[in-house]
Design a protein around this motif. Structure first.
Motif, PDB file in Angstrom:
ATOM      1  N   ILE A 170       0.849  -1.181   0.000  1.00  0.00           N
ATOM      2  CA  ILE A 170       0.000   0.000   0.000  1.00  0.00           C
ATOM      3  C   ILE A 170       0.889   1.236   0.000  1.00  0.00           C
ATOM      4  CG2 ILE A 170      -0.164   0.240   2.504  1.00  0.00           C
ATOM      5  CD1 ILE A 170      -3.101   0.917   2.167  1.00  0.00           C
ATOM      6  N   THR A 171       0.396   2.319  -0.583  1.00  0.00           N
ATOM      7  CA  THR A 171       1.135   3.577  -0.595  1.00  0.00           C
ATOM      8  C   THR A 171       0.603   4.494   0.499  1.00  0.00           C
ATOM      9  OG1 THR A 171       1.494   3.402  -2.990  1.00  0.00           O
ATOM     10  CG2 THR A 171       1.784   5.575  -1.986  1.00  0.00           C
ATOM     11  N   ILE A 172       1.518   5.068   1.266  1.00  0.00           N
ATOM     12  CA  ILE A 172       1.137   5.983   2.339  1.00  0.00           C
ATOM     13  C   ILE A 172       1.331   7.415   1.831  1.00  0.00           C
ATOM     14  CG2 ILE A 172       1.531   6.687   4.724  1.00  0.00           C
ATOM     15  CD1 ILE A 172       2.756   3.952   5.235  1.00  0.00           C
ATOM     16  N   THR A 173       0.251   8.149   1.809  1.00  0.00           N
ATOM     17  CA  THR A 173       0.307   9.528   1.328  1.00  0.00           C
ATOM     18  C   THR A 173       0.490  10.482   2.498  1.00  0.00           C
ATOM     19  OG1 THR A 173      -2.099   9.744   1.473  1.00  0.00           O
ATOM     20  CG2 THR A 173      -1.186   8.950  -0.603  1.00  0.00           C
ATOM     21  N   GLY A 174       0.833  11.758   2.198  1.00  0.00           N
ATOM     22  CA  GLY A 174       1.017  12.759   3.240  1.00  0.00           C
ATOM     23  C   GLY A 174      -0.288  13.062   3.954  1.00  0.00           C
ATOM     24  N   GLY A 175      -0.190  13.464   5.199  1.00  0.00           N
ATOM     25  CA  GLY A 175      -1.383  13.761   5.986  1.00  0.00           C
ATOM     26  C   GLY A 175      -1.039  14.689   7.117  1.00  0.00           C
ATOM     27  N   ASP A 176      -1.916  14.726   8.113  1.00  0.00           N
ATOM     28  CA  ASP A 176      -1.704  15.569   9.271  1.00  0.00           C
ATOM     29  C   ASP A 176      -0.695  14.896  10.194  1.00  0.00           C
ATOM     30  OD1 ASP A 176      -1.765  17.374  11.285  1.00  0.00           O
ATOM     31  OD2 ASP A 176      -3.764  16.820  12.035  1.00  0.00           O
ATOM     32  N   GLN A 177       0.593  15.193  10.005  1.00  0.00           N
ATOM     33  CA  GLN A 177       1.625  14.540  10.767  1.00  0.00           C
ATOM     34  C   GLN A 177       1.765  15.116  12.169  1.00  0.00           C
ATOM     35  OE1 GLN A 177       5.268  13.755   8.750  1.00  0.00           O
ATOM     36  NE2 GLN A 177       4.307  13.709   6.736  1.00  0.00           N
ATOM     37  N   SER A 178       1.070  16.190  12.480  1.00  0.00           N
ATOM     38  CA  SER A 178       1.095  16.709  13.842  1.00  0.00           C
ATOM     39  C   SER A 178       0.402  15.759  14.802  1.00  0.00           C
ATOM     40  CB  SER A 178       0.410  18.083  13.895  1.00  0.00           C
ATOM     41  OG  SER A 178      -0.960  17.954  13.528  1.00  0.00           O
ATOM     42  N   ALA A 179      -0.438  14.867  14.233  1.00  0.00           N
ATOM     43  CA  ALA A 179      -1.125  13.904  15.087  1.00  0.00           C
ATOM     44  C   ALA A 179      -0.204  12.785  15.535  1.00  0.00           C
ATOM     45  CB  ALA A 179      -2.315  13.301  14.345  1.00  0.00           C
ATOM     46  N   LEU A 180       0.973  12.682  14.926  1.00  0.00           N
ATOM     47  CA  LEU A 180       1.925  11.639  15.285  1.00  0.00           C
ATOM     48  C   LEU A 180       3.037  12.240  16.125  1.00  0.00           C
ATOM     49  CD1 LEU A 180       2.191   9.962  11.788  1.00  0.00           C
ATOM     50  CD2 LEU A 180       0.776   9.248  13.723  1.00  0.00           C
ATOM     51  N   SER A 181       3.185  11.768  17.334  1.00  0.00           N
ATOM     52  CA  SER A 181       4.146  12.325  18.257  1.00  0.00           C
ATOM     53  C   SER A 181       5.573  12.168  17.770  1.00  0.00           C
ATOM     54  CB  SER A 181       4.012  11.661  19.632  1.00  0.00           C
ATOM     55  OG  SER A 181       4.202  10.267  19.513  1.00  0.00           O
ATOM     56  N   SER A 182       5.841  11.078  17.065  1.00  0.00           N
ATOM     57  CA  SER A 182       7.209  10.810  16.639  1.00  0.00           C
ATOM     58  C   SER A 182       7.479  11.233  15.207  1.00  0.00           C
ATOM     59  CB  SER A 182       7.511   9.312  16.777  1.00  0.00           C
ATOM     60  OG  SER A 182       6.637   8.586  15.970  1.00  0.00           O
ATOM     61  N   SER A 183       6.488  11.784  14.514  1.00  0.00           N
ATOM     62  CA  SER A 183       6.667  12.056  13.091  1.00  0.00           C
ATOM     63  C   SER A 183       7.709  13.122  12.838  1.00  0.00           C
ATOM     64  CB  SER A 183       5.328  12.461  12.473  1.00  0.00           C
ATOM     65  OG  SER A 183       4.832  13.629  13.119  1.00  0.00           O
ATOM     66  N   SER A 184       7.734  14.157  13.683  1.00  0.00           N
ATOM     67  CA  SER A 184       8.689  15.226  13.451  1.00  0.00           C
ATOM     68  C   SER A 184      10.111  14.737  13.658  1.00  0.00           C
ATOM     69  CB  SER A 184       8.404  16.404  14.399  1.00  0.00           C
ATOM     70  OG  SER A 184       8.499  15.962  15.748  1.00  0.00           O
ATOM     71  N   VAL A 185      10.276  13.736  14.512  1.00  0.00           N
ATOM     72  CA  VAL A 185      11.606  13.218  14.770  1.00  0.00           C
ATOM     73  C   VAL A 185      12.044  12.279  13.657  1.00  0.00           C
ATOM     74  CG1 VAL A 185      13.000  11.874  16.383  1.00  0.00           C
ATOM     75  CG2 VAL A 185      11.218  13.410  17.240  1.00  0.00           C
ATOM     76  N   THR A 186      11.123  11.485  13.150  1.00  0.00           N
ATOM     77  CA  THR A 186      11.499  10.466  12.176  1.00  0.00           C
ATOM     78  C   THR A 186      11.540  10.978  10.747  1.00  0.00           C
ATOM     79  OG1 THR A 186       9.180   9.810  12.019  1.00  0.00           O
ATOM     80  CG2 THR A 186      10.550   8.608  13.585  1.00  0.00           C
ATOM     81  N   THR A 187      10.932  12.125  10.479  1.00  0.00           N
ATOM     82  CA  THR A 187      10.879  12.566   9.082  1.00  0.00           C
ATOM     83  C   THR A 187      11.802  13.735   8.785  1.00  0.00           C
ATOM     84  OG1 THR A 187       9.008  13.992   9.632  1.00  0.00           O
ATOM     85  CG2 THR A 187       8.515  11.798   8.818  1.00  0.00           C
ATOM     86  N   THR A 188      12.129  14.567   9.768  1.00  0.00           N
ATOM     87  CA  THR A 188      12.923  15.747   9.459  1.00  0.00           C
ATOM     88  C   THR A 188      14.409  15.470   9.286  1.00  0.00           C
ATOM     89  OG1 THR A 188      12.942  16.259  11.832  1.00  0.00           O
ATOM     90  CG2 THR A 188      11.318  17.373  10.476  1.00  0.00           C
ATOM     91  N   PRO A 189      15.061  14.636  10.109  1.00  0.00           N
ATOM     92  CA  PRO A 189      16.493  14.429   9.904  1.00  0.00           C
ATOM     93  C   PRO A 189      16.754  13.672   8.609  1.00  0.00           C
ATOM     94  CG  PRO A 189      15.820  13.755  12.105  1.00  0.00           C
ATOM     95  CD  PRO A 189      14.588  13.966  11.304  1.00  0.00           C
ATOM     96  N   VAL A 190      17.867  14.003   7.964  1.00  0.00           N
ATOM     97  CA  VAL A 190      18.220  13.364   6.709  1.00  0.00           C
ATOM     98  C   VAL A 190      18.539  11.887   6.879  1.00  0.00           C
ATOM     99  CG1 VAL A 190      19.886  13.370   4.792  1.00  0.00           C
ATOM    100  CG2 VAL A 190      19.052  15.527   5.777  1.00  0.00           C
ATOM    101  N   PRO A 191      19.244  11.461   7.967  1.00  0.00           N
ATOM    102  CA  PRO A 191      19.628  10.050   8.060  1.00  0.00           C
ATOM    103  C   PRO A 191      18.451   9.093   8.033  1.00  0.00           C
ATOM    104  CG  PRO A 191      20.876  11.364   9.634  1.00  0.00           C
ATOM    105  CD  PRO A 191      19.832  12.261   9.050  1.00  0.00           C
ATOM    106  N   THR A 192      17.293   9.516   8.533  1.00  0.00           N
ATOM    107  CA  THR A 192      16.161   8.579   8.538  1.00  0.00           C
ATOM    108  C   THR A 192      15.695   8.264   7.134  1.00  0.00           C
ATOM    109  OG1 THR A 192      14.618  10.421   8.765  1.00  0.00           O
ATOM    110  CG2 THR A 192      15.347   9.338  10.784  1.00  0.00           C
ATOM    111  N   GLY A 193      15.973   9.162   6.209  1.00  0.00           N
ATOM    112  CA  GLY A 193      15.544   8.886   4.837  1.00  0.00           C
ATOM    113  C   GLY A 193      16.337   7.764   4.193  1.00  0.00           C
TER     114      GLY A 193
END
Length: 356
Positions: A170-193
């Motif tokens: 399944i493909t996960i599309t963008g959404g309201d990531q403020s609802a995810l407590s860990s989203s800002s940590v897992t998506t903003t740094p480059v190494p996680t990509g």
């Protein structure tokens, strides 16, 4: 003299035909064991989902010609993309042998048929997995079966009748990531990509090794005592990881479930709670690792003969499930037909002899 010879000939034919038919019927009375033909697949209820939403994944089975007693469903997925909510049984597998457990990138449940007279057959849904989408993906994200997924057959050529699995994606599309407590940590740094970009392959390899690590090859063993009578209660025993919790299910008309714990040496044993009548039975054993929380499953079949109380237990090597009444019906019809043919032949011969 001719009458006597005709009579003797008729008697020989009358006796030999049923004997031949009987032995032929013995071969046909037991159905031919079906080759392993069961497949499992995963089907999401949607093709894409926004971040923060929950996806329902159907676990589907196609048994082909097999009769399935139980299925251990072990699933692997990218823990940075999904968070497991629950896994439970579904319509085609009404019983749960081991409650569903979910973890980081894993989900496991062992489901079963109602009993041996109502095995899992055909196509349908045996389990349901719920996953919450955590972060968007540039490509479809895969949920796949772990190597220890297992389908226990009843009276088949091999105990594990599973021949293939098909993952779901399944493909996960963008959404309201403020609802995810860990989203800002897992998506903003480059190494996680970096580890996230090759979603299907790199994420499943470490998960598979992590999943299979506690199993330590063949820690779980299963044996059935074939020497002692035990009044229809064969000794079921084996080894497992010390302290492991073992769930033993003896499939009869009414399945018997027994839970034991492996001792400090890893040994365990039990007997059926209720004496078993003559017939072929399947035993499915699931061992839950005491610390890792992972599980192993083994299955075996055995046959009891002689009735309750004096049953002799023998290994069911090559024994198949009987189709009740097939040989008896064929034998009766052929005996009647043979009798009519022999009687008609003798009558015709006697009349011909009188006229001559």
């Amino acid at each position: 003299m001719k009458n006597f010879l005709l009579l003797i000939t008729g008697i020989i034919i009358f006796i030999s035909v049923p004997i031949v038919v009987f032995f032929f019927g013995q071969q046909q009375e037991l159905r031919k064991k079906a080759a392993p033909a069961t497949t499992l697949s995963i089907q999401p209820n949607v093709t894409s989902v926004p971040v923060g939403e929950t996806v329902i994944w159907k676990i589907l089975i196609n048994t082909g010609e097999n009769k399935v007693a139980s299925v251990k469903v072990s699933l692997l997925f990218d823990q940075t993309k999904f968070e497991a909510q629950s896994i439970t049984n579904s319509t085609l597998a009404p019983r749960i042998l081991n409650q569903g457990t979910v973890g980081l990138g894993t989900a496991t449940i062992t489901v079963a048929a109602q009993n041996t007279t109502k095995p899992i057959t055909g196509q349908g849904e045996i389990a349901v997995l719920r996953l919450k989408a955590l972060s968007p993906s540039s490509a479809p994200v895969t949920v796949q079966f772990a190597p220890d997924t297992f389908a226990a057959g009843i009276g088949e050529q091999t105990v594990n009748v599973l021949t293939g699995t098909e993952p779901g994606s399944i493909t996960i599309t963008g959404g309201d990531q403020s609802a995810l407590s860990s989203s800002s940590v897992t998506t903003t740094p480059v190494p996680t990509g970096t580890p996230l970009s090759p979603t299907p392959t790199p994420t499943t390899k470490p998960l598979e090794s992590m999943y299979s690590q506690p199993a330590t090859a063949s820690a779980l063993t299963l044996s059935i005592d074939t020497e002692a009578t035990r009044g229809g209660k064969p000794l079921i025993h084996g080894t497992a990881t010390p302290g492991a919790t073992l769930t033993i299910v003896v499939y009869s008309v009414t399945p018997q479930t027994i839970v034991v714990t492996a001792n400090s040496s890893g040994n365990w044993q039990t007997t059926p709670m209720t004496a078993l009548a003559s017939g072929t039975y399947t035993v499915v054993v699931t061992a839950l690792h005491p610390t890792a929380g992972t599980s192993e499953t083994l299955s075996s079949s055995f046959t009891i003969g002689g009735g309750i109380g004096g049953a002799e237990v023998t290994e069911a090597t090559g024994e198949a499930l009987p189709e009740s009444g097939s040989a008896k019906t064929t034998l009766i019809l052929l005996i009647l037909g043979s009798t009519l043919i022999v009687a008609g032949t003798i009558s015709f011969a006697l009349k011909h002899y009188e006229y001559s």
